[in-house]
Design an enzyme around this catalytic site. Structure first.
Site, mmCIF file in Angstrom:
data_model
loop_
_atom_site.group_PDB
_atom_site.id
_atom_site.type_symbol
_atom_site.label_atom_id
_atom_site.label_comp_id
_atom_site.label_asym_id
_atom_site.label_seq_id
_atom_site.Cartn_x
_atom_site.Cartn_y
_atom_site.Cartn_z
ATOM 1 N N ASP A 1 84.933 11.852 -32.693
ATOM 2 C CA ASP A 1 86.451 12.798 -32.554
ATOM 3 C C ASP A 1 87.020 12.509 -30.610
ATOM 4 O O ASP A 1 86.729 11.675 -30.130
ATOM 5 C CB ASP A 1 86.006 13.806 -32.899
ATOM 6 C CG ASP A 1 87.535 15.017 -32.240
ATOM 7 O OD1 ASP A 1 88.091 15.172 -33.148
ATOM 8 O OD2 ASP A 1 87.702 16.096 -30.976
ATOM 9 N N TYR B 1 93.755 17.304 -24.444
ATOM 10 C CA TYR B 1 94.845 17.312 -25.162
ATOM 11 C C TYR B 1 96.106 18.102 -24.283
ATOM 12 O O TYR B 1 96.534 16.633 -24.162
ATOM 13 C CB TYR B 1 95.011 18.974 -26.071
ATOM 14 C CG TYR B 1 93.822 18.372 -27.523
ATOM 15 C CD1 TYR B 1 93.951 17.978 -28.633
ATOM 16 C CD2 TYR B 1 93.004 19.264 -27.036
ATOM 17 C CE1 TYR B 1 92.973 17.435 -29.506
ATOM 18 C CE2 TYR B 1 91.562 19.333 -28.613
ATOM 19 C CZ TYR B 1 92.220 18.462 -29.503
ATOM 20 O OH TYR B 1 91.090 18.129 -30.172
ATOM 21 N N HIS C 1 85.465 14.999 -41.575
ATOM 22 C CA HIS C 1 85.543 14.757 -39.968
ATOM 23 C C HIS C 1 84.176 14.498 -39.763
ATOM 24 O O HIS C 1 83.844 14.471 -37.957
ATOM 25 C CB HIS C 1 86.483 15.528 -39.424
ATOM 26 C CG HIS C 1 86.781 15.211 -37.814
ATOM 27 N ND1 HIS C 1 87.837 14.628 -37.354
ATOM 28 C CD2 HIS C 1 86.054 15.784 -37.131
ATOM 29 C CE1 HIS C 1 87.627 14.047 -35.991
ATOM 30 N NE2 HIS C 1 87.183 15.630 -35.776
#
Length: 288
Positions: free
Chosen positions: A105, A212, A267
């Protein structure tokens, strides 16, 4: 709970203290494992013991903003260049001139960035369900379906509100995000409680979201160098957040890359299929 095979300490990197789990022989090939959002070094609990037993020297930090590591204030503290710099500084502190690098990730984005800009340091690169930052923007513009999957990252740009929602009711929403994006029983209640203790530390979720925000708001190199290290991309094909085309696009930036798919994994491939992932990593990382 910490992996019983690992020892734990803090490492001072230019004034930034990172919590580090270590396992394996001191003279084994250094291998750094980088976790993603919203995990910590605990996200590698299924890998630390087996990789160490194979003879690798395993170094697993809580990356900046996460777990027991420092949480610098401000979005600029989480620029990709700084995150990559932490990896180089950690390797230096541990005496690792060259090292294997594994990322999942967000840890995969950082691993790709390190391999692009510090090729002389990376022996082998393995990435799990993550794309190279250099391909994400162009891919997003060509694939509206991925834009829909990534809408949550736009929500994360709002100041304050995501923090309140994600931490409410003992981080209920973050727990549900992990439950709903994984296979049944991938994460136990005890696992989620362990993660939640870190999420609920003061300033933790803001620091995590700043990764982010920095990616979206701060400029970075638009054309990163191609990756020369041998590269293995492991991909759980039931990923709800990332289309598998991102793996193929990332592979195009690797001079010696290979993609291994896990059709039944999500994921969270290292949790869904730990034995297969461990075998793939050990086989790849221990090649001469």
């Amino acid at each position: 709970m910490p992996d019983p095979a690992a020892s734990h300490r803090h490492v001072d990197l230019r004034g930034l203290r990172l919590h580090l789990a270590e396992a394996g022989p001191a003279d084994g090939p250094p291998t750094i494992l980088l976790h993603g959002f919203p995990e910590s070094s605990y996200g590698w609990r299924h890998q630390i013991g087996p990789l160490a037993e194979s003879g690798l020297r395993v170094l697993v930090p809580d990356q900046r903003g996460y777990g027991l590591s420092d949480r610098p204030k401000g979005i600029a503290a989480y620029h990709l260049d700084r995150l990559a710099g932490d990896v180089i500084a950690l390797a230096d502190a541990c005496g690792a001139t060259r090292f294997n690098l594994v990322g999942h990730d967000w840890g995969g984005l950082v691993a790709f960035w390190v391999a692009s800009f510090h090729p002389e340091r990376v022996e082998r690169l393995a990435v799990l369900n993550a794309c190279h930052p250099g391909v994400f923007g162009p891919y997003l513009r060509r694939h509206p379906g991925q834009a829909l999957r990534s809408a949550y990252a736009g929500f994360f740009q709002i100041p304050g509100l995501p923090e309140r929602l994600l931490t409410a009711r003992r981080a209920h929403l973050l727990r549900e995000l992990m439950r709903r994006s994984s296979r049944p029983d991938t994460f136990s209640a005890a696992d989620l409680d362990t993660y939640a203790r870190d999420w609920l530390r003061p300033g933790a979720v803001t620091a995590m979201l700043n990764w982010y925000r920095a990616l979206a708001q701060l400029p970075r190199a638009r054309h990163p160098p191609r990756i020369t290290a041998p590269t293995l991309i492991l991909w759980g094909e039931r990923d709800q957040a990332l289309q598998s085309g991102l793996a193929e696009a990332s592979l195009d930036l690797c001079e010696r890359g290979r993609l291994q798919r896990f059709p039944q994994a999500t994921h969270w491939v290292q949790h869904d299929a730990p034995e297969a992932v461990n075998a793939a990593l050990i086989g790849f990382l221990k090649q001469p």
